[in-house]
Design a protein around this motif. Structure first.
Motif, PDB file in Angstrom:
ATOM      1  N   GLY A  61      68.898 116.426  55.476  1.00  0.00           N
ATOM      2  CA  GLY A  61      67.946 115.927  56.003  1.00  0.00           C
ATOM      3  C   GLY A  61      67.143 117.291  56.892  1.00  0.00           C
ATOM      4  N   PHE A  62      67.593 118.251  56.831  1.00  0.00           N
ATOM      5  CA  PHE A  62      67.519 119.530  57.646  1.00  0.00           C
ATOM      6  C   PHE A  62      66.310 119.432  56.324  1.00  0.00           C
ATOM      7  N   GLN A  63      66.727 119.141  54.272  1.00  0.00           N
ATOM      8  CA  GLN A  63      65.643 119.933  54.038  1.00  0.00           C
ATOM      9  C   GLN A  63      64.282 119.409  54.260  1.00  0.00           C
ATOM     10  N   PHE A 240      69.027 127.271  50.722  1.00  0.00           N
ATOM     11  CA  PHE A 240      68.868 125.711  50.807  1.00  0.00           C
ATOM     12  C   PHE A 240      68.850 125.199  49.986  1.00  0.00           C
ATOM     13  N   ALA A 241      68.008 125.364  49.505  1.00  0.00           N
ATOM     14  CA  ALA A 241      67.550 124.353  48.433  1.00  0.00           C
ATOM     15  C   ALA A 241      68.072 124.210  47.002  1.00  0.00           C
ATOM     16  N   THR A 242      68.188 125.136  46.575  1.00  0.00           N
ATOM     17  CA  THR A 242      69.505 125.521  45.194  1.00  0.00           C
ATOM     18  C   THR A 242      70.780 124.551  45.503  1.00  0.00           C
ATOM     19  N   MET A 299      66.363 111.151  47.932  1.00  0.00           N
ATOM     20  CA  MET A 299      66.158 111.979  49.065  1.00  0.00           C
ATOM     21  C   MET A 299      66.098 113.740  49.178  1.00  0.00           C
ATOM     22  N   GLU A 300      66.978 114.485  48.394  1.00  0.00           N
ATOM     23  CA  GLU A 300      67.208 115.572  48.182  1.00  0.00           C
ATOM     24  C   GLU A 300      65.682 115.786  47.048  1.00  0.00           C
TER      25      GLU A 300
END
Length: 353
Positions: A61-63, A240-242, A299-300
């Motif tokens: 959700g943050f991403q 965050f992404a990885t 979603m990711e």
């Protein structure tokens, strides 16, 4: 680019089909092994898995919120470029005059100066959009298999032509040679623009107050360019992404260890009243697992797709279309014939580029 239509279910299914097939094969193999080899000991309690799933959901959700913020900021920046460009075109046409000229010049000379300034601005937009389409090491979305399939059909025009050839209609050979030697070509073009305005001011063709107004517009263009370059050159934080990507896969891989035994237990309870249904109930874990895994993964992936709004994917900001739209407006206001003005980039499969 930007997809105008609502993302249809069949498009989404096609976009994620390889991962969906993997989920189906993975859970089918696990259920088969659990059912035929009676691996009732192979399970974990729901509580730790639920904690992992909750953490992954929060990070996803943050991403997604952060990725949307980057896309929306990029769209506002290029909206500012639209407004400032139109204002620049209007100012140039109204402020380049003989009213304060030291030595009056012919009307054709004034029109040529206006055209030169306008065309150089179009060249600046061309250089900027080309710079925004240059690939960065962290821009990996377009390298994914399904995205490669899409880009084979719809891809940004900057991938099909070089900057130098795209600048030829707007600049002289000397200017192109000078610009191509610079690292930041769009910045070099604004420097040229400022020098040209100063030369016209010294001749009196531009009044001093008008010169200050035009310089303030160049300052605004520098600010908008810098904001666009900031988004392009500073990636979404990789920690965050990885890690989020890895956490999602850990959750997806561990999920069968909790969901399959749960369905087996429910099946055992059902078998007390309906033996046939109780024996096969465990196989219903397959569609439930696929649904949960697909939602988390999709979603990711949507978040990753929005991290870099100039990368060249289907949902990027349509900077090529925006720049071409500004060019059409400016050249129409110069009074050019319709046949001499390039057409807007085509919308392919309801997607702007």
């Amino acid at each position: 680019m930007y997809t105008k239509k609502v993302f249809r279910a069949k498009d989404l299914a096609k976009w994620t089909r390889f991962e969906t097939i993997f989920f189906i094969v993975f859970i089918t193999a696990f259920v088969s092994a659990y059912y035929f080899f009676e691996l009732s000991w192979l399970k974990i309690p729901w509580t730790p898995l639920a904690l992992i799933g909750t953490a992954v959901a929060f990070v996803i959700g943050f991403q997604n919120n952060s990725a949307y913020g980057r896309i929306w900021e990029a769209r506002k920046i290029w909206g500012g470029i639209v407004n400032t460009s139109r204002t620049f075109g209007m100012y140039v046409q109204d402020m380049v005059t003989n009213e304060y000229a030291i030595n009056k010049v012919e009307e054709s000379v004034l029109k040529n100066e206006i055209k030169t300034l306008t065309y150089r601005h179009i060249a600046w937009m061309t250089a900027l959009r080309h710079a925004m389409r240059v690939g960065k090491p962290w821009e990996t979305v377009v390298k994914e298999k399904t995205n490669k399939e899409w880009n084979a059909i719809v891809s940004p025009p900057e991938w099909k032509s070089g900057l130098e050839s795209d600048l030829k209609p707007y600049l002289t050979e000397a200017e192109i040679s000078q610009i191509m030697e610079k690292g930041n070509k769009q910045t070099a073009l604004l420097y040229l623009q400022s020098k040209h305005l100063r030369a016209l001011k010294e001749k009196g063709i531009i009044w001093e107050f008008s010169f200050l107004e035009l310089e303030s517009l160049l300052q605004e263009l520098f600010a908008l360019q810098g904001k666009s370059e900031r988004i392009k050159n500073f990636p979404y934080p990789r920690q965050f992404a990885t890690l989020n990507h890895y956490f999602m896969w850990i959750f997806v891989v561990l999920l069968p260890l909790a969901i399959v035994p749960q369905f087996a237990e429910i099946g055992a309870d059902i078998a007390a009243s309906n033996n046939t249904l109780g024996k096969v109930f465990i196989w219903l874990a397959i569609p439930f697992y696929v649904a949960v895994a697909w939602i988390f993964h999709t979603m990711e992936r949507i978040g990753r797709t929005g991290e870099n709004p100039f990368e060249g994917s289907a949902n990027d900001v349509p900077i090529s279309t925006i720049a071409r739209g500004i060019e059409i407006d400016l050249r129409q206001n110069l009074g050019e014939a319709k046949a001499d003005i390039p057409e807007q980039f085509p919308v392919i499969y309801d997607t702007q580029m």
